[in-house]
Design a protein around this motif. Structure first.
Motif, mmCIF file in Angstrom:
data_model
loop_
_atom_site.group_PDB
_atom_site.id
_atom_site.type_symbol
_atom_site.label_atom_id
_atom_site.label_comp_id
_atom_site.label_asym_id
_atom_site.label_seq_id
_atom_site.Cartn_x
_atom_site.Cartn_y
_atom_site.Cartn_z
ATOM 1 N N SER A 1 0.835 -1.213 0.000
ATOM 2 C CA SER A 1 0.000 0.000 0.000
ATOM 3 C C SER A 1 0.867 1.259 0.000
ATOM 4 O O SER A 1 0.491 2.273 -0.585
ATOM 5 C CB SER A 1 -0.976 0.002 1.170
ATOM 6 O OG SER A 1 -0.343 0.315 2.388
ATOM 7 N N VAL B 1 -5.791 -0.283 5.462
ATOM 8 C CA VAL B 1 -5.114 -1.470 4.940
ATOM 9 C C VAL B 1 -4.687 -2.381 6.083
ATOM 10 O O VAL B 1 -4.945 -3.590 6.065
ATOM 11 C CB VAL B 1 -3.889 -1.082 4.070
ATOM 12 C CG1 VAL B 1 -3.033 -2.302 3.764
ATOM 13 C CG2 VAL B 1 -4.335 -0.405 2.784
ATOM 14 N N PHE C 1 -8.293 -3.624 -0.248
ATOM 15 C CA PHE C 1 -6.922 -4.042 -0.526
ATOM 16 C C PHE C 1 -6.397 -4.927 0.601
ATOM 17 O O PHE C 1 -5.879 -6.021 0.369
ATOM 18 C CB PHE C 1 -6.037 -2.799 -0.708
ATOM 19 C CG PHE C 1 -4.627 -3.103 -1.103
ATOM 20 C CD1 PHE C 1 -4.289 -3.276 -2.432
ATOM 21 C CD2 PHE C 1 -3.621 -3.189 -0.151
ATOM 22 C CE1 PHE C 1 -2.983 -3.547 -2.810
ATOM 23 C CE2 PHE C 1 -2.317 -3.464 -0.510
ATOM 24 C CZ PHE C 1 -1.994 -3.642 -1.850
#
Length: 189
Positions: free
Chosen positions: A67, A104, A152
């Motif tokens: 990320s 994330v 994600f």
């Protein structure tokens, strides 16, 4: 939508502001404790199951690193730089907004924990979503930053954990061979 959420957040009492600011970090501490409990539960499990439990934290770190790469490629400015009053202080220039690292990490932790302890899904997945939303609530991310960050993390960590299982299982097997026989026998029961 961002402006409406932040305006609503600013109208809330101070204790809600404090809870929103510390909630994300407190949730991450809870996830770390749940990883420790998951390891304890899996210590006598077959080698592959213990290895899968151990890959979780590594997968979370890997999802975070990925990320960060995305952040450096996209370089989206934080919404709090637009002059809107926010609960949290705006991060420094160069600390990009998309995707939200907090989202994330929270979602990756929830995904990895769900992979090894499915009964936790009802707790960790909504908690990760709430932790992600708190980043919009305090004003440091746009809604799409946390939505994409959540998706994600919740997909990448389990995938990465499953990819790492092949390397971790032989390590677990070898490590268990080094343990004293009495300890190995007590774990087999």
């Amino acid at each position: 939508m961002y402006g409406d959420i932040v305006a609503f957040a600013m109208s809330m009492p101070e204790w809600v502001h404090a809870l929103a600011e510390i909630g994300t970090d407190a949730g991450l501490l809870l996830f770390a404790a749940l990883f420790a409990v998951a390891f304890w539960r899996a210590r006598a499990a077959p080698d592959r199951d213990l290895a899968l439990t151990l890959t979780g934290p590594f997968a979370v770190v890997a999802a975070y690193v990925l990320s960060e790469v995305v952040k450096l490629l996209i370089k989206e400015e934080r919404p709090c730089r637009g002059g809107i009053a926010t609960i949290a202080a705006c991060p420094p220039v160069g600390d990009w907004s998309f995707p939200s690292n907090h989202a994330v990490i929270a979602a990756a932790s929830a995904g990895a924990l769900t992979l090894v302890w499915r009964r936790l899904a009802w707790l960790v997945l909504p908690l990760a979503a709430l932790m992600a939303f708190s980043r919009v609530f305090v004003g440091v991310h746009y809604p799409h930053d946390v939505a994409i960050g959540y998706l994600f993390g919740v997909t990448m960590a389990p995938l990465l954990a499953l990819l790492m299982i092949g390397a971790f299982t032989p390590l677990v097997r070898r490590t268990r061979q080094w343990l004293p026989p009495a300890w190995r026998e007590s774990q087999a029961r």
